[in-house]
Motif scaffolding. Structure first.
Motif, short mmCIF file in Angstrom:
data_model
loop_
_atom_site.label_atom_id
_atom_site.label_comp_id
_atom_site.label_asym_id
_atom_site.label_seq_id
_atom_site.Cartn_x
_atom_site.Cartn_y
_atom_site.Cartn_z
N GLN A 138 31.21 34.92 47.51
CA GLN A 138 30.33 34.69 46.36
C GLN A 138 29.60 35.96 45.96
N ASP A 172 30.91 41.73 41.22
CA ASP A 172 32.03 42.29 40.49
C ASP A 172 31.95 41.97 39.00
N LYS A 173 31.21 40.91 38.65
CA LYS A 173 31.08 40.53 37.24
C LYS A 173 30.11 41.44 36.49
N LEU A 174 29.27 42.16 37.22
CA LEU A 174 28.37 43.10 36.52
C LEU A 174 29.25 44.17 35.88
N VAL A 175 29.07 44.35 34.59
CA VAL A 175 29.96 45.24 33.84
C VAL A 175 29.86 46.68 34.34
N ASN A 176 28.68 47.07 34.81
CA ASN A 176 28.50 48.45 35.27
C ASN A 176 29.02 48.69 36.68
N VAL A 177 29.44 47.64 37.37
CA VAL A 177 30.02 47.80 38.71
C VAL A 177 31.50 48.14 38.57
N VAL A 178 31.89 49.29 39.10
CA VAL A 178 33.26 49.77 38.90
C VAL A 178 34.17 49.34 40.05
N GLY A 185 32.05 38.35 44.42
CA GLY A 185 32.53 37.81 43.14
C GLY A 185 31.50 37.97 42.04
N GLN A 186 30.25 37.65 42.35
CA GLN A 186 29.19 37.78 41.35
C GLN A 186 28.90 39.24 41.03
#
Lengths: 174, 571
Positions: A75, A81-87, A78-79
């Motif tokens: 979880q 990874d959804k942050l757009v700034n996380v590469v 997964g969460q």
């Protein structure tokens, strides 16, 4: 696939903890996005270290030690990874990682405990990085366990000011 | 070509194909409202920024295209926080543009300053604070890309006043590579191995249910769903967010599951041996008590968002994909369950035993709300779009209206935002002007956002609003009656205050009222003849009417409470 959480022998960290090495865009507010996500989803951060990644000013690396008991690791990843700034997220089980941490401590050098204190510092492998009229600042760069040990040893003395950075980690080779 | 940031912003929206902006100007966004005068984009001037946000949502849900709203800084921005949160819960594509105080003033508590990117961090898919006019095209292009791909959602662009006032050299990103989103990968290749495992689970299944969620509508998978369902013969349930994804008239459709779902839909899930979740997220309103939810079922979970897997319910097979692609893959692999005759026999027995029922209406009233909805539906043009607020009327509308196609049911699911109905209906009508749009509303909801009917009248947006006026915050009243020993606390609103007919007329709408069955039919017929101005009808309904079936909060779906008529009791 996530490696199994490591049942740590390090007393101060949560029993089931994990290290997430997170490559993020070096933009304003990214740390707030990560911290906010952990807060609103009820995930616990044990320690956090942030610095520019490699030589690229464009990215930073955030090393997060998470308490894998507060939420399933799947979880959290997964969460995050959804942050757009996380590469990219590198999920490191402690047994598969080389972890290091920096400890700085300022110690009063009164006559009473002087030799015991110097003895403790030497034994821990810490080095003296600053000297004042009545106190010294020592540094230890080592495993989180070694830092724990020195911290525990220094608890016997009064008026010690101690800072730790939180750990950084890289995958173990081979 | 040199443009101001404001001109570049409007031009960027034109590049994205925006035809309508819902908004309200103010100090910090003022520069952007000037080039708007020269644009082909239609601007709908709302009376409250919350209205702009819900209109943009209604537009998006009815058309499948992103809704766009524009407001000023400070209170303008905070007033649109509720629609942003609502869109985030329901994965609705929105682009919201907020004015911001000048860059040099940020952080000084300047007039109408607020940290809207900070405030909306947790309720947007992403947000931007644009630092220079040159960056405006990239921010707009990236915002539309983010809002509409992967799991859709709201994206906010905060634009300081000096940025819109300064000059830039016009450009527009030619490709996704120029959006500068190195961490965004909305689609991944379908995992064929997972598809094979899903096909194997389906092959063993004797009691499958297709559990269809809002993601099915978002990925425009209705045709694929119909093909798959008909080939396999599996029963289908559509969640509140998926109403219209599968025709209600279809023999294989069991209706809506969940707290106020159809008995058959709820029970089929409970007894199933395989749940195929298609863009659904095992919301608590569907599952009830989680350990008791479909306890004997294996789960195939199809979702574009991998964070939904194993969040609530363990997935035996998780497939990260849009719903359409997964269904095509299942079909290509000829996924087929066992013979379902015994299963359908059981399902049809439940259908016969527990159809949707309500008490017989009486000629002199009060009206039965379910009957009012069925009467409106019976007289409605094919393809009518229905919007609703939140509460009893929403559940009755979902239960009693027959939805046949995507984009015809506009409602607030995850957030449960009262007052959503009127502005969302307006937005839907703007997006689909050829369709009739009814808002089925409650008296409590109507009072929260009714001022937007002034917008509708002045902009020429002729929606029809049915207020099911039971003089109460009806859903709360139902819970107080059933679970708080009829101790009614702060739920009475009065049927006559305000006077809804006069209020409608004051806003330039036609106001009608119905108390008896005869009046009910007359006002619906009259409303159907009015196509130039909005119509508001005050239907006086029974305050004691409750929504059934019902699964109490936290109870097992096995303990579903059916209508008193089906319990052999008299009310």
């Amino acid at each position: 696939m996530s490696p199994e959480p490591y049942l740590g022998e390090v007393s101060r960290t949560p029993v089931r903890h994990h290290i997430l090495s997170v490559l993020v865009e070096n933009k304003a507010g990214v740390l707030a996005r990560i911290a906010g996500l952990f807060a609103r989803r009820g995930f616990n951060i044990y320690s956090l270290a942030v610095a520019p990644a490699e030589s690229h000013a464009r990215f930073s690396r955030v090393t997060i030690v998470v308490d894998a008991e507060s939420a399933p690791l799947e979880q959290i990843v997964g969460q995050l990874d959804k942050l757009v700034n996380v590469v990219a997220i590198n999920d490191l089980a402690p047994r598969d990682a080389v972890e290091r941490e920096l400890l700085l401590a300022t110690l009063p050098l009164g006559d009473e405990h002087r030799s015991a204190m110097l003895d403790t510092i030497t034994k821990a492998g810490a080095s003296i990085v600053d000297v004042g009229p009545t106190s010294v600042t020592v540094m230890l760069a080592g495993t989180p366990g070694a830092c724990d040990e020195l911290e525990r040893a220094l608890e016997d003395f009064a008026e010690v000011e101690l800072h730790r950075t939180g750990r950084v980690a890289l995958p173990r080779l081979g | 070509m040199q443009l101001t940031g404001a001109q570049a912003l409007i031009r960027s929206l034109e590049q994205e194909g925006v035809d309508t902006i819902f908004g309200l100007p103010g100090g910090a966004i003022l520069p952007v409202y000037d080039p708007l005068l020269d644009s082909s984009i239609r601007h709908i001037l709302v009376r409250h920024e919350q209205g702009a946000g819900h209109m943009a949502e209604g537009y998006a849900l009815a058309t499948g295209r992103p809704g766009v709203a524009m407001v000023t800084s400070g209170p303008g921005a905070t007033n649109i926080v509720t629609p942003i949160g609502n869109a985030h819960m329901d994965s609705t594509p929105l682009v919201v543009i907020t004015g911001q105080v000048a860059t040099a003033s940020i952080g000084t508590d300047a007039f109408q300053e607020c940290d809207i990117t900070g405030i909306t961090m947790g309720i947007t898919k992403h947000n931007f604070l644009v630092q220079s006019a040159q960056e405006i095209p990239r921010a707009v292009a990236a915002a539309f890309h983010l809002a509409t791909t992967g799991r859709p959602g709201p994206v906010l662009i905060d634009v300081p006043k000096d940025v819109t006032q300064s000059m830039m050299d016009w450009w527009y990103p030619a490709s996704i590579e120029e959006y500068d989103l190195p961490g965004y990968r909305p689609e991944i290749p379908l995992d064929q191995e997972a598809v094979e495992r899903a096909v194997a689970l389906i092959a063993e299944s004797e009691r499958p249910v297709l559990y269809v969620g809002g993601g099915t509508l978002k990925s425009r998978a209705s045709q694929e769903l119909l093909a798959f369902a008909e080939r396999t013969g599996m029963p289908v349930v559509t969640t509140l967010m998926a109403r219209g994804a599968f025709p209600d008239s279809h023999e294989q459709h069991l209706g809506m599951p969940g707290m106020h779902g159809m008995y058959t839909a709820v029970t089929a899930i409970q007894k199933s041996d395989l749940l195929i979740s298609l863009g659904a997220r095992f919301d608590d309103r569907v599952t009830g008590k989680i350990p008791a939810f479909a306890a004997g079922a294996k789960v195939i979970h199809v979702d574009i968002d991998k964070a939904e897997f194993n969040k609530v319910r363990h997935a035996d097979v998780a497939i990260q994909s849009n719903v359409a692609a997964a269904l095509v893959a299942f079909d290509a692999a000829q996924a087929t369950p066992r013979n379902l005759d015994v299963w359908w026999k059981a399902i049809n027995d439940w259908r016969d035993q527990y159809p949707l029922v309500y008490d017989e209406p009486t000629a002199d009233g009060p009206l039965r709300p379910q009957h009012v909805i069925e009467a409106i539906a019976a007289k409605a043009a094919p393809g009518t779009i229905v919007a609703s607020g939140v509460g009893q009327h929403q559940m009755w509308a979902s239960q009693h209206w027959k939805f046949e196609e995507p984009g015809t049911w506009i409602n607030s699911g995850g957030a449960g935002t009262m007052g959503f109905g009127v502005p969302a209906a307006i937005g839907a009508k703007v997006g689909r002007p050829e369709r009739t749009v009814w808002c089925i509303d409650g008296d409590g909801c109507f009072q929260m956002t009714a001022q937007e009917l002034t917008t509708a009248r002045s902009e020429g947006i002729p929606i029809k609003v049915a207020i099911l006026n039971n003089a109460y915050l009806g859903m709360v009243r139902q819970w107080q009656e059933m679970f708080y020993e009829e101790r009614y606390s702060e739920v009475y609103l009065s049927a006559d205050l305000p006077d809804y007919v006069k209020w409608a007329e004051a806003m330039g709408c036609v106001g009608l009222r119905a108390r008896t069955l005869k009046e009910m039919h007359e006002v619906i017929d009259e409303a159907n003849t009015i196509n130039d101005v909005p119509v508001v009808i005050d239907f006086r309904t029974d305050a004691e009417e409750k929504v059934f079936p019902m699964v109490a909060a936290g109870a097992s779906n096995d303990d579903i409470i059916v209508h008193p008529l089906q319990r052999g009791e008299r009310r």
